[in-house]
Scaffold this motif. Sequence first.
Motif, PDB file in Angstrom:
ATOM      1  N   TYR A 284     -21.280  90.755 -23.860  1.00  0.00           N
ATOM      2  CA  TYR A 284     -22.486  91.072 -23.079  1.00  0.00           C
ATOM      3  C   TYR A 284     -23.423  89.860 -23.039  1.00  0.00           C
ATOM      4  O   TYR A 284     -23.973  89.509 -21.990  1.00  0.00           O
TER       5      TYR A 284
ATOM      6  N   ILE B  64     -14.814  97.827 -22.607  1.00  0.00           N
ATOM      7  CA  ILE B  64     -15.616  98.280 -21.470  1.00  0.00           C
ATOM      8  C   ILE B  64     -16.436  99.515 -21.839  1.00  0.00           C
ATOM      9  O   ILE B  64     -17.615  99.642 -21.452  1.00  0.00           O
ATOM     10  N   LYS B  65     -15.844 100.420 -22.591  1.00  0.00           N
ATOM     11  CA  LYS B  65     -16.557 101.615 -23.055  1.00  0.00           C
ATOM     12  C   LYS B  65     -17.831 101.236 -23.797  1.00  0.00           C
ATOM     13  O   LYS B  65     -18.918 101.788 -23.552  1.00  0.00           O
TER      14      LYS B  65
ATOM     15  N   LYS C   1     -20.548  99.535 -21.542  1.00  0.00           N
ATOM     16  CA  LYS C   1     -21.323 100.518 -20.771  1.00  0.00           C
ATOM     17  C   LYS C   1     -22.443 101.112 -21.631  1.00  0.00           C
ATOM     18  O   LYS C   1     -23.556 101.346 -21.145  1.00  0.00           O
ATOM     19  N   GLN C   2     -22.146 101.342 -22.901  1.00  0.00           N
ATOM     20  CA  GLN C   2     -23.165 101.863 -23.817  1.00  0.00           C
ATOM     21  C   GLN C   2     -24.288 100.843 -24.005  1.00  0.00           C
ATOM     22  O   GLN C   2     -25.475 101.205 -24.001  1.00  0.00           O
TER      23      GLN C   2
ATOM     24  N   VAL D 250     -25.164  98.401 -21.912  1.00  0.00           N
ATOM     25  CA  VAL D 250     -25.901  98.300 -20.648  1.00  0.00           C
ATOM     26  C   VAL D 250     -26.886  99.455 -20.514  1.00  0.00           C
ATOM     27  O   VAL D 250     -28.066  99.260 -20.167  1.00  0.00           O
ATOM     28  N   LYS D 251     -26.439 100.660 -20.824  1.00  0.00           N
ATOM     29  CA  LYS D 251     -27.298 101.846 -20.729  1.00  0.00           C
ATOM     30  C   LYS D 251     -28.502 101.725 -21.673  1.00  0.00           C
ATOM     31  O   LYS D 251     -29.650 101.936 -21.257  1.00  0.00           O
TER      32      LYS D 251
ATOM     33  N   LEU E 103     -23.054  94.767 -15.860  1.00  0.00           N
ATOM     34  CA  LEU E 103     -21.868  95.213 -16.596  1.00  0.00           C
ATOM     35  C   LEU E 103     -20.773  94.191 -16.351  1.00  0.00           C
ATOM     36  O   LEU E 103     -20.309  94.023 -15.218  1.00  0.00           O
TER      37      LEU E 103
END
Length: 305
Positions: free
Chosen positions: A226, A254-255, A258-259, A261-262, A274
């Motif tokens: 990230y 990727i899972k 996403k966490q 980024v959220k 992302l």
Amino acid sequence: MKKVIVCIDIGGSSMKTGVCDLKGKLEGQEILPVGQHFSSLMETVEVCLEKARMFGDVIGIAVSAPGAVDAETGVIGGMSAVPCIHGPSWTEELEKRFSLPASIENDANCAAMAEVVFGNGKGCRDLAFVVCGTGIGGAVVVDGKICRGKHLYGGEFGCMVMRDEEGAFSTFSLQASTMSLVRRVKKVCPDREWDGRKIFDEAERGNAVCVEAIDQFYSRLAEGIYNIQHVYDPERILLGGGISSREDFAEQIIKRLKQIVKMTEETAGTKVVLPDVQVCSYRKDANLVGVAAVFMQKYPETAGR
């Protein structure tokens, strides 16, 4: 007769050799011992050159090597397990001895160029390449070319500073390499011998210590990826190293991305990116194919490009 490049990949304990054509097809691979004298390495190259002529018209010699490789001067800086590779200009020596154009590049950069020219990075101009092994290495590609940096540290992502579980200073390599996974499990279960494969096998059997260590490993790796995305903002980040061959490797990263980024968007109140994460298409032969790609980029006229 097709044009081919003699490809040499120098490692700490062995040397891989092969012949690559201009489409990335590799033939005649061999694994040879690494000589402890520069002259013996040159003799090995001469033998490889003679064998290569059976596969086509040899247009050059390309070398992949560990460490701080200066592609312009042909000199490998620093120190390694093979002291004799440091000091001489490889390109000058090869060109003088064999009357052929030569190139040399850092091994991680070669693996990246294999993807840029022939693999999952084809069509992308800006990429980051992250290799996860005993440490974290990598490469940065800008406008289709390797970005080495002022001190030849371009892509040395493993040096990025992180904090460990206790909040002490650490590095990306120490926190997110496959060895970090082993260290976490050994800390709790020191009486057993562990490696990455055993840890994943035990996790599948429900071993809670291994399950937690794997989760931490993926989470720290995702954090570093990230950060790389938001420093350079590449089109794609490609993941390499032995562990990247696991079927769910990219999915797990990727899972967690996403966490991240959220949580970042909720906390900072701003949109973030992302990362487009994929695994590399080349595995054990990445350096050999990649060093041919480096050669073709350096000598486009010789390669007919």
